[in-house]
Design a protein around this motif. Structure first.
Motif, PDB file in Angstrom:
ATOM      1  N   ARG A 226      53.104 -21.968   1.254  1.00 44.36           N
ATOM      2  CA  ARG A 226      53.792 -23.252   1.140  1.00 44.36           C
ATOM      3  C   ARG A 226      54.280 -23.692   2.508  1.00 44.36           C
ATOM      4  NH1 ARG A 226      59.395 -23.403   0.507  1.00 44.36           N
ATOM      5  NH2 ARG A 226      60.394 -21.358   0.668  1.00 44.36           N
ATOM      6  N   GLY A 227      54.357 -25.000   2.697  1.00 44.55           N
ATOM      7  CA  GLY A 227      54.765 -25.537   3.991  1.00 44.55           C
ATOM      8  C   GLY A 227      54.394 -27.001   4.062  1.00 44.55           C
ATOM      9  N   THR A 228      54.481 -27.585   5.235  1.00 43.28           N
ATOM     10  CA  THR A 228      54.095 -28.988   5.375  1.00 43.28           C
ATOM     11  C   THR A 228      52.574 -29.055   5.290  1.00 43.28           C
ATOM     12  OG1 THR A 228      53.840 -28.828   7.759  1.00 43.28           O
ATOM     13  CG2 THR A 228      56.038 -29.384   6.929  1.00 43.28           C
ATOM     14  N   PRO A 229      52.042 -30.226   4.954  1.00 43.28           N
ATOM     15  CA  PRO A 229      50.581 -30.356   4.892  1.00 43.28           C
ATOM     16  C   PRO A 229      49.913 -29.921   6.197  1.00 43.28           C
ATOM     17  CG  PRO A 229      51.615 -32.266   3.913  1.00 43.28           C
ATOM     18  CD  PRO A 229      52.723 -31.442   4.492  1.00 43.28           C
ATOM     19  N   THR A 230      50.521 -30.251   7.341  1.00 40.08           N
ATOM     20  CA  THR A 230      49.915 -29.870   8.615  1.00 40.08           C
ATOM     21  C   THR A 230      49.832 -28.349   8.743  1.00 40.08           C
ATOM     22  OG1 THR A 230      51.211 -31.746   9.405  1.00 40.08           O
ATOM     23  CG2 THR A 230      49.946 -30.519  11.045  1.00 40.08           C
ATOM     24  N   GLU A 231      50.863 -27.675   8.284  1.00 31.54           N
ATOM     25  CA  GLU A 231      50.851 -26.209   8.361  1.00 31.54           C
ATOM     26  C   GLU A 231      49.813 -25.592   7.428  1.00 31.54           C
ATOM     27  OE1 GLU A 231      55.671 -25.843   9.234  1.00 31.54           O
ATOM     28  OE2 GLU A 231      54.889 -25.331   7.256  1.00 31.54           O
ATOM     29  N   LEU A 232      49.685 -26.203   6.228  1.00 33.84           N
ATOM     30  CA  LEU A 232      48.855 -25.551   5.220  1.00 33.84           C
ATOM     31  C   LEU A 232      47.379 -25.912   5.278  1.00 33.84           C
ATOM     32  CD1 LEU A 232      51.324 -24.299   3.993  1.00 33.84           C
ATOM     33  CD2 LEU A 232      50.476 -24.970   1.754  1.00 33.84           C
ATOM     34  N   MET A 233      47.095 -27.093   5.797  1.00 33.39           N
ATOM     35  CA  MET A 233      45.697 -27.523   5.771  1.00 33.39           C
ATOM     36  C   MET A 233      44.949 -26.879   6.931  1.00 33.39           C
ATOM     37  SD  MET A 233      45.199 -29.682   3.168  1.00 33.39           S
ATOM     38  CE  MET A 233      44.105 -31.056   3.497  1.00 33.39           C
ATOM     39  N   SER A 234      44.620 -25.599   6.739  1.00 34.12           N
ATOM     40  CA  SER A 234      43.819 -24.939   7.756  1.00 34.12           C
ATOM     41  C   SER A 234      42.558 -24.412   7.092  1.00 34.12           C
ATOM     42  CB  SER A 234      44.608 -23.788   8.392  1.00 34.12           C
ATOM     43  OG  SER A 234      44.694 -22.714   7.480  1.00 34.12           O
ATOM     44  N   ALA A 235      41.507 -24.347   7.884  1.00 33.86           N
ATOM     45  CA  ALA A 235      40.208 -23.927   7.340  1.00 33.86           C
ATOM     46  C   ALA A 235      40.308 -22.538   6.729  1.00 33.86           C
ATOM     47  CB  ALA A 235      39.153 -23.967   8.439  1.00 33.86           C
ATOM     48  N   SER A 236      41.056 -21.653   7.390  1.00 29.55           N
ATOM     49  CA  SER A 236      41.105 -20.275   6.891  1.00 29.55           C
ATOM     50  C   SER A 236      41.871 -20.200   5.575  1.00 29.55           C
ATOM     51  CB  SER A 236      41.754 -19.372   7.941  1.00 29.55           C
ATOM     52  OG  SER A 236      43.076 -19.794   8.186  1.00 29.55           O
ATOM     53  N   LEU A 237      43.005 -20.899   5.474  1.00 30.82           N
ATOM     54  CA  LEU A 237      43.813 -20.856   4.262  1.00 30.82           C
ATOM     55  C   LEU A 237      43.070 -21.493   3.092  1.00 30.82           C
ATOM     56  CD1 LEU A 237      46.481 -19.740   3.427  1.00 30.82           C
ATOM     57  CD2 LEU A 237      47.575 -21.892   4.056  1.00 30.82           C
ATOM     58  N   ILE A 238      42.436 -22.622   3.363  1.00 34.17           N
ATOM     59  CA  ILE A 238      41.700 -23.295   2.281  1.00 34.17           C
ATOM     60  C   ILE A 238      40.517 -22.439   1.839  1.00 34.17           C
ATOM     61  CG2 ILE A 238      40.173 -25.284   1.838  1.00 34.17           C
ATOM     62  CD1 ILE A 238      42.353 -26.941   3.329  1.00 34.17           C
ATOM     63  N   GLY A 239      39.901 -21.767   2.806  1.00 34.22           N
ATOM     64  CA  GLY A 239      38.826 -20.847   2.465  1.00 34.22           C
ATOM     65  C   GLY A 239      39.329 -19.729   1.571  1.00 34.22           C
ATOM     66  N   VAL A 244      36.184 -22.166  -0.376  1.00 33.31           N
ATOM     67  CA  VAL A 244      35.193 -23.085   0.200  1.00 33.31           C
ATOM     68  C   VAL A 244      35.315 -23.072   1.726  1.00 33.31           C
ATOM     69  CG1 VAL A 244      35.041 -24.683  -1.743  1.00 33.31           C
ATOM     70  CG2 VAL A 244      36.773 -25.055   0.008  1.00 33.31           C
ATOM     71  N   HIS A 245      34.203 -23.349   2.378  1.00 32.41           N
ATOM     72  CA  HIS A 245      34.245 -23.545   3.828  1.00 32.41           C
ATOM     73  C   HIS A 245      34.648 -24.984   4.069  1.00 32.41           C
ATOM     74  CE1 HIS A 245      32.618 -19.694   4.864  1.00 32.41           C
ATOM     75  NE2 HIS A 245      31.666 -19.855   3.936  1.00 32.41           N
ATOM     76  N   ALA A 246      35.663 -25.179   4.858  1.00 30.90           N
ATOM     77  CA  ALA A 246      36.132 -26.546   5.059  1.00 30.90           C
ATOM     78  C   ALA A 246      36.401 -26.799   6.534  1.00 30.90           C
ATOM     79  CB  ALA A 246      37.405 -26.785   4.263  1.00 30.90           C
ATOM     80  N   THR A 247      36.279 -28.056   6.890  1.00 29.40           N
ATOM     81  CA  THR A 247      36.640 -28.477   8.236  1.00 29.40           C
ATOM     82  C   THR A 247      37.855 -29.378   8.093  1.00 29.40           C
ATOM     83  OG1 THR A 247      34.313 -28.471   8.771  1.00 29.40           O
ATOM     84  CG2 THR A 247      35.797 -29.606  10.310  1.00 29.40           C
ATOM     85  N   CYS A 259      40.746 -32.635   4.646  1.00 28.18           N
ATOM     86  CA  CYS A 259      39.867 -31.478   4.454  1.00 28.18           C
ATOM     87  C   CYS A 259      38.473 -31.965   4.092  1.00 28.18           C
ATOM     88  CB  CYS A 259      40.463 -30.624   3.332  1.00 28.18           C
ATOM     89  SG  CYS A 259      39.306 -29.522   2.564  1.00 28.18           S
ATOM     90  N   ILE A 260      37.500 -31.508   4.833  1.00 33.23           N
ATOM     91  CA  ILE A 260      36.121 -31.852   4.495  1.00 33.23           C
ATOM     92  C   ILE A 260      35.417 -30.574   4.074  1.00 33.23           C
ATOM     93  CG2 ILE A 260      33.942 -32.795   5.327  1.00 33.23           C
ATOM     94  CD1 ILE A 260      35.673 -34.456   7.272  1.00 33.23           C
ATOM     95  N   PRO A 261      35.280 -30.368   2.769  1.00 28.14           N
ATOM     96  CA  PRO A 261      34.652 -29.131   2.303  1.00 28.14           C
ATOM     97  C   PRO A 261      33.148 -29.204   2.493  1.00 28.14           C
ATOM     98  CG  PRO A 261      35.288 -30.524   0.455  1.00 28.14           C
ATOM     99  CD  PRO A 261      35.669 -31.259   1.683  1.00 28.14           C
ATOM    100  N   ALA A 262      32.552 -28.079   2.800  1.00 27.52           N
ATOM    101  CA  ALA A 262      31.114 -28.040   3.026  1.00 27.52           C
ATOM    102  C   ALA A 262      30.391 -27.773   1.719  1.00 27.52           C
ATOM    103  CB  ALA A 262      30.788 -26.946   4.035  1.00 27.52           C
ATOM    104  N   SER A 263      29.304 -28.504   1.487  1.00 35.59           N
ATOM    105  CA  SER A 263      28.479 -28.207   0.326  1.00 35.59           C
ATOM    106  C   SER A 263      27.742 -26.912   0.596  1.00 35.59           C
ATOM    107  CB  SER A 263      27.478 -29.334   0.088  1.00 35.59           C
ATOM    108  OG  SER A 263      28.157 -30.558  -0.023  1.00 35.59           O
ATOM    109  N   ARG A 264      27.519 -26.124  -0.452  1.00 36.47           N
ATOM    110  CA  ARG A 264      26.834 -24.841  -0.251  1.00 36.47           C
ATOM    111  C   ARG A 264      25.369 -25.066   0.091  1.00 36.47           C
ATOM    112  NH1 ARG A 264      30.386 -21.232  -3.983  1.00 36.47           N
ATOM    113  NH2 ARG A 264      32.170 -21.417  -2.618  1.00 36.47           N
ATOM    114  N   SER A 265      24.790 -26.147  -0.459  1.00 37.88           N
ATOM    115  CA  SER A 265      23.347 -26.338  -0.331  1.00 37.88           C
ATOM    116  C   SER A 265      22.939 -26.859   1.050  1.00 37.88           C
ATOM    117  CB  SER A 265      22.862 -27.305  -1.406  1.00 37.88           C
ATOM    118  OG  SER A 265      23.624 -28.498  -1.327  1.00 37.88           O
TER     119      SER A 265
END
Lengths: 279, 334
Positions: A226-239, A244-247, A259-265
């Motif tokens: 938990r935290g501010t959106p800036t703190e939490l929106m990281s590729a590693s945490l979202i992964g 998902v892999h996200a940018t 967050c831009i999640p990557a499609s698997r395909s």
């Protein structure tokens, strides 16, 4: 409105199970008073359950939800309804009910046998309808409303309840993008102008990041972060939380993380790098 | 019926007053019209200046009980219908679809054939018990089978009603001697009901109606989904239990008075909502008045549809109600 007029909610070591399935596992979470807290997480992570437990629609097997340091399990139903309001996921009412009849229901906890309907109730209903822009729809049956109008009417019901804490369970489900924004702008206004504590469950991470003061990731019945959106929106945490892999880029208009999640395909890496360069 | 698109242009008290006037008119019709037609003057003399003539005796002993029992039963079933439709969140639910009439009929037949009860009072008591038993059974099963979902309640009610009626058929077939008396009772009628029955049932109906009125705000909130109602602070279990008690009292007392008069509880709430909207404090009052008018008018109509023979009033309400049910189903109003 200052913090001392707003109720403080804290979830402490809350465990909740449906039969053998443990949905919340000794979960602890203080809710920031006067702020917008957004609960997010993968399907079945327990975020809706947590919201419903905060309003005591579900009871934990262990642990507590504290409202101003009092266990809500010990409070009367009416007392709780005067302090915490909840807009359920996919609420329903008879289609021939008029907008005004529906919003009036929000006054239920304020009414007594001796005084079933006071001028204060009428004023609260008018304010709620005016604040959500549904006053001119008052005599319309709710079955004749569009999805966006209907959701505003339901929010008006919760507003008429005049609680300091408002919980909303996926309020923008089934709404198109314009109505999603309209609904969340309304929620944000309630918070900014009236100092209400808002607890929201949202599926869309980007909307969550834009509107949340505090973002909470729930995973497998526990708080993952938990935290501010800036703190939490990281590729590693979202992964880690969503798998998902996200940018993560910064929204050039609002400044919130996106967050831009990557499609698997597709070939995600090259595309993601390209986007990162562009921004 | 069409959903209302505008608020009523007149105060709701005017609607009540209008309905009350219509009720007085149909009650006057019930006293004057029939195989013989009497004047209002003859009715007045029979009721307030009894002169012992045959006319006065017929009016006081035959017509008056009907003009009293019919509106009472109609009012009770109208209110019960409102409650049942709100509780089950189903606009085609009624005391009949929940199996309350079947429960009453079953108990009457059993009381008659097993216990040898033959007095009208005894049978009426059995009917009231049967309605209450059916309500407890249907809701008990629904509650234990995973929550009081509207669809589940109606499914269980309809199943129970089917079961109850077939047991009644079997008992009647094996017990021909009592068939005549019971068949008359089972068809539902306001004929030959002593005023004492009305006096016995009245307290139950009054308590049932008052409980309904006290619950009206909670019932308003229960029209929304359970989560919404619960977060408004409605004690769901207590409100549902009390509403069921009210339905059982109202239905039991009316079945005790007149037998199972079908479809009143189905049709009347629709008319009430159409006239006064969805607030229960209004719906309940309007449904009581409309139910009283409907049952009394049906009772008058029953005297003329196959004149000079009387049709059972249950048949009249069933024809009107059945047609209405089909229309509702066609419009998917359920």
């Amino acid at each position: 409105m200052t913090d001392d007029r707003t109720h403080r909610i804290a979830v402490r070591d809350l465990t909740l199970a449906y039969g053998q399935t443990r949905v919340l596992d000794a979960l602890t979470l203080p809710i920031a008073p006067g702020k917008i807290t957004v609960l997010a997480g993968p399907n079945g992570c327990g975020k809706s359950t947590l919201l419903r437990a905060i309003r005591r629609l579900l009871k934990g097997t262990a642990g507590q939800v504290l409202l101003d340091d009092v266990d809500i399990a010990k409070m009367s139903g009416k007392d709780l309804a005067l302090k915490i309001g909840l807009l359920a996921q996919n609420p329903s009412a008879p289609g021939d009910m008029s907008v005004e009849e529906l919003v009036r229901l929000g006054r239920y906890p304020h009414q007594t046998m001796m005084q079933p309907w006071s001028p204060r109730d009428a004023e609260a209903v008018e304010r709620a309808m005016a604040g959500t822009g549904v006053a001119e729809l008052r005599t319309r049956p709710i079955s004749s409303l569009s999805g966006g109008q209907l959701q505003r009417v339901w929010i008006a019901l919760v507003l008429a309840q005049e609680t300091d804490v408002i919980c909303l369970d996926e309020p923008v489900n089934h709404l198109d993008i314009a109505h999603q924004l309209e609904c969340l702008d309304l929620v944000a206004r309630l918070n900014r102008e009236h100092g209400r504590t808002i607890v929201l469950v949202l599926h869309d991470l980007n909307l969550a990041a834009r509107y949340a003061d505090e973002l909470v990731f729930v995973r497998e019945g526990r708080i993952a972060a938990r935290g501010t959106p800036t703190e939490l929106m990281s590729a590693s945490l979202i992964g880690e939380v969503f798998g998902v892999h996200a940018t993560i880029i910064t929204d050039p208009v609002h400044g919130s993380p996106v967050c831009i999640p990557a499609s698997r395909s597709s070939a995600p890496k090259a595309a993601a790098e390209k986007v990162a360069e562009a921004v | 019926m069409k959903p209302r698109t505008a608020a009523l242009a007149w105060p709701v008290s005017a609607t009540y007053a209008g309905l009350a006037v219509v009720l007085v008119v149909v009650m006057a019709m019930s006293l004057t019209l029939g195989y013989r037609i009497y004047s209002l003057d003859q009715v007045y003399r029979a009721l307030f200046a009894f002169d012992g003539t045959d006319t006065s005796v017929i009016i006081a002993n035959l017509r008056l009980p009907r003009a009293v029992v019919a509106p009472m039963v109609g009012a009770a079933l109208g209110i019960a219908g409102v409650l049942v439709q709100t509780l089950s969140r189903n606009r085609i639910a009624s005391p009949d679809t929940l199996g309350l009439n079947a429960g009453a009929s079953l108990f009457v037949v059993m009381a008659s054939s097993v216990l040898g009860v033959s007095s009208l009072m005894g049978l009426s008591f059995a009917a009231a018990l049967g309605a209450l038993g059916a309500a407890l059974l249907v809701f008990g099963i629904a509650a234990t089978a995973g929550g009081l979902s509207p669809l589940r309640i109606v499914l269980i009610g309809v199943t129970f009603a089917g079961l109850g009626h077939s047991v009644v058929e079997v008992v009647l077939t094996t017990n021909e001697a009592q068939m005549q008396q019971l068949l008359f009772w089972l068809s539902g009628a306001f004929v030959d009901r002593p005023l004492a029955l009305a006096a016995n049932g009245a307290p139950f109906m009054i308590v049932g109606g008052l409980v309904a009125l006290v619950l009206s705000r909670a019932l308003d909130a229960l029209q929304a989904d359970d989560s919404t109602a619960a977060s408004l602070g409605v004690p769901l279990f207590i409100v549902r239990g009390a509403a069921f008690l009210s339905v059982s009292l109202l239905t039991g007392a009316s079945v005790a008075m007149a037998g199972p008069v079908g479809f009143v509880g189905l049709v009347v709430p629709h008319a009430a909502r159409w006239l006064v909207g969805l607030r229960h404090s209004r719906q309940i009052v309007a449904a009581a008045l409309i139910g009283a008018i409907y049952a009394t008018a049906a009772d008058v109509a029953a005297r003329f549809v196959i004149y000079p023979i009387e049709a059972p009033v249950g048949a009249v309400t069933a024809v009107v109600g059945g047609a209405m049910l089909l229309i509702l189903l066609k419009r998917r109003a359920a």
